[in-house]
Design a protein around this motif. Structure first.
Motif, PDB file in Angstrom:
ATOM      1  N   ALA A 295       0.850  -1.200   0.000  1.00 59.39           N
ATOM      2  CA  ALA A 295       0.000   0.000   0.000  1.00 59.39           C
ATOM      3  C   ALA A 295       0.878   1.240   0.000  1.00 59.39           C
ATOM      4  N   ARG A 296       0.424   2.287  -0.720  1.00 57.09           N
ATOM      5  CA  ARG A 296       1.310   3.412  -0.994  1.00 57.09           C
ATOM      6  C   ARG A 296       0.944   4.724  -0.316  1.00 57.09           C
ATOM      7  N   SER A 297      -0.159   4.774   0.386  1.00 55.87           N
ATOM      8  CA  SER A 297      -0.540   6.039   1.009  1.00 55.87           C
ATOM      9  C   SER A 297       0.571   6.562   1.923  1.00 55.87           C
ATOM     10  N   ASP A 298       0.882   7.861   1.790  1.00 53.10           N
ATOM     11  CA  ASP A 298       1.913   8.479   2.637  1.00 53.10           C
ATOM     12  C   ASP A 298       1.532   8.432   4.111  1.00 53.10           C
ATOM     13  N   ALA A 299       0.218   8.535   4.392  1.00 53.47           N
ATOM     14  CA  ALA A 299      -0.240   8.623   5.782  1.00 53.47           C
ATOM     15  C   ALA A 299       0.145   7.385   6.587  1.00 53.47           C
ATOM     16  N   LEU A 300       0.234   6.213   5.916  1.00 52.88           N
ATOM     17  CA  LEU A 300       0.532   4.973   6.637  1.00 52.88           C
ATOM     18  C   LEU A 300       1.908   5.035   7.298  1.00 52.88           C
ATOM     19  N   ARG A 301       2.879   5.626   6.584  1.00 55.61           N
ATOM     20  CA  ARG A 301       4.233   5.745   7.170  1.00 55.61           C
ATOM     21  C   ARG A 301       4.466   7.154   7.653  1.00 55.61           C
ATOM     22  N   GLY A 302       3.399   7.973   7.625  1.00 57.06           N
ATOM     23  CA  GLY A 302       3.478   9.352   8.094  1.00 57.06           C
ATOM     24  C   GLY A 302       2.699   9.514   9.380  1.00 57.06           C
ATOM     25  N   LYS A 303       1.605  10.277   9.333  1.00 56.52           N
ATOM     26  CA  LYS A 303       0.928  10.588  10.594  1.00 56.52           C
ATOM     27  C   LYS A 303       0.296   9.357  11.261  1.00 56.52           C
ATOM     28  N   ASN A 304       0.022   8.289  10.499  1.00 55.65           N
ATOM     29  CA  ASN A 304      -0.558   7.074  11.094  1.00 55.65           C
ATOM     30  C   ASN A 304       0.471   5.989  11.379  1.00 55.65           C
ATOM     31  N   CYS A 305       1.753   6.303  11.304  1.00 51.83           N
ATOM     32  CA  CYS A 305       2.772   5.266  11.471  1.00 51.83           C
ATOM     33  C   CYS A 305       2.712   4.674  12.879  1.00 51.83           C
ATOM     34  N   ASN A 306       3.158   3.428  13.033  1.00 55.10           N
ATOM     35  CA  ASN A 306       3.303   2.886  14.378  1.00 55.10           C
ATOM     36  C   ASN A 306       4.496   1.952  14.478  1.00 55.10           C
ATOM     37  N   LYS A 307       4.886   1.702  15.705  1.00 61.71           N
ATOM     38  CA  LYS A 307       6.070   0.937  16.071  1.00 61.71           C
ATOM     39  C   LYS A 307       6.060  -0.483  15.511  1.00 61.71           C
ATOM     40  N   TYR A 308       4.883  -1.048  15.281  1.00 61.45           N
ATOM     41  CA  TYR A 308       4.766  -2.468  14.955  1.00 61.45           C
ATOM     42  C   TYR A 308       4.704  -2.752  13.460  1.00 61.45           C
ATOM     43  N   THR A 309       4.595  -1.684  12.658  1.00 61.82           N
ATOM     44  CA  THR A 309       4.418  -1.867  11.224  1.00 61.82           C
ATOM     45  C   THR A 309       5.625  -1.369  10.436  1.00 61.82           C
ATOM     46  N   PHE A 310       6.055  -2.167   9.449  1.00 65.58           N
ATOM     47  CA  PHE A 310       7.116  -1.776   8.525  1.00 65.58           C
ATOM     48  C   PHE A 310       6.548  -1.777   7.105  1.00 65.58           C
TER      49      PHE A 310
END
Lengths: 98, 317
Positions: B133-148
């Motif tokens: 998935a390519r949305s910037d928000a996933l690795r931006g404002k919605n990022c979390n410690k458990y997801t790469f």
């Protein structure tokens, strides 16, 4: 899958916390591209080459998978992989938030 | 698929019960010996064609790894399922952690489903490898410690295409019309495109948000014709891209179609002959754009109307 296989074999474990710690050390992985990739520790994004492509002319494809002609990698070999990624200022990720 | 898995779980349960009653420790060891890998990706809906390639890919990788002896002497045991939509994706992720007892979880193409799975991973304090998935928000404002995140994010795609457009003098002072997938991925791709136009004197004169299940693009293409832009940008996803490209040619527009999102699997899904091939007069090359020459509605397949240029696209995953 292969990145995970390499990581689990390097830590000799499947413990999820150990896995996260290992990836956060920016361990390098073979990602089937020219240069190895690593996960950037502050936003967990894989730093990697990209290959812009053009479409082959009709009749030039060897089979149904062979549609594309890859161009040279971006960024170039002498540039850091991070050069095409958003900077800390541009990307509002905070992994330490509560 | 589901039923099979449930049956396997039941069988597993029966074997465990048998072990407890009769004491066969070997069976217990065999049960725990494999590494269980959970994989969720859309196999139905507008991203289903891409998901089928994702599933094919992970199965091939698991087969290769197991044929070479597995990981730390343990075989991989893959559970791969249709993530369907964001709500179902979250439910299945929770079930894979709790009931299937996966050691690691990975997958996705749909940014909205990736987001709900990321939230499940965080709540459970478990690892999730977000693959496609390519949305910037996933690795931006919605990022979390458990997801790469493996795949290249939207902003990087736009910048890469943008560099090619700049090189071909197709940005400054030009009028752009964008067609955008109406969910988190498209919204965030549009935001990246707007930043790019703003920074480089491109002029966005119109945008249409398009539902992900739309297959007939003619109402949107009529609006494009009325707006008379210099360049049309495609911020769509999956089947939307394939359908738009096919219908765009039939309208015989003089303005080129540029895609900020097109990738290897989209190309495979469209198939040879449905992607414009490069021509001698190609204006843009090696960008993420595609461009078609005006063609008549009746002879799209004839040599005369075959698209001459292509600027291909984006990134191989």
């Amino acid at each position: 899958m292969k990145v995970m296989a390499q990581a689990m074999s390097e830590i000799k474990d499947t413990d999820n916390n150990k896995l996260i710690a290992h990836l956060e050390k920016q361990a390098e992985f073979d990602i089937l591209k020219g240069r190895k990739g690593h996960f950037r520790n502050w936003d967990h994004q894989l730093m990697q080459e990209a290959y812009p492509f053009t479409v082959k002319a009709k009749g030039q494809a060897k089979d149904k998978w062979d549609l594309l002609a890859l161009g040279p990698a971006v960024p170039g070999a002498n540039q850091p992989l991070e050069s095409i990624a958003p900077t800390r200022e541009q990307n509002p990720c905070n992994l330490d938030k509560a | 698929m589901n039923r099979t898995n449930r049956r396997q779980v039941l069988k597993g349960g029966a074997a465990m019960a048998g072990t407890a009653a009769f004491g066969f420790p070997a069976i217990v060891r065999a049960q725990s010996a494999s590494i269980k890998v959970g994989h969720l990706t859309p196999l139905t809906g507008f991203l289903g064609a891409l998901g089928a390639y994702a599933q094919m890919g992970i199965k091939m990788a698991v087969e290769e790894i197991n044929a070479a002896g597995g990981v730390n002497g343990r075989k991989l045991d893959l559970v791969s399922e249709d993530s369907v939509n964001p709500a179902t994706a979250a439910t299945k992720a929770q079930r894979m952690y709790d009931q299937d007892k996966v050691d690691i979880l990975m997958g996705e193409i749909n940014s909205a489903s990736a987001l709900t799975i990321m939230q499940v991973a965080e709540r459970n304090k478990r690892f999730f490898l977000q693959i496609g998935a390519r949305s910037d928000a996933l690795r931006g404002k919605n990022c979390n410690k458990y997801t790469f995140h493996m795949d290249i994010p939207n902003t990087v795609m736009v910048n890469a295409v943008g560099q090619a457009l700049m090189r071909d003098n197709m940005v400054k002072g030009k009028k752009f019309f964008t067609l955008t997938a109406d969910y988190i991925f498209g919204h965030d791709l549009l935001a990246a495109a707007k930043r790019f136009f703003g920074a480089n004197d491109g002029n966005l004169i119109g945008n249409e948000l398009i539902a992900t299940d739309v297959t007939d693009f003619s109402p949107y293409l009529l609006k494009v014709r009325q707006a008379n832009p210099d360049i049309v940008c495609c911020n769509l996803a999956g089947n939307q891209v394939t359908n738009l490209v096919k219908q765009y040619a039939e309208f015989g527009f003089k303005f080129p179609l540029v895609g900020f999102n097109l990738n290897t699997a989209d190309a495979w899904a469209a198939g040879e002959g449905n992607l414009p091939a490069p021509g001698r007069r190609s204006g843009i090359t090696r960008s993420t754009c595609r461009r078609r020459r005006p063609s008549s509605t009746t002879s799209r397949r004839s040599t005369a109307s075959r698209p001459r240029t292509t600027p291909g696209s984006s990134m191989s995953r």
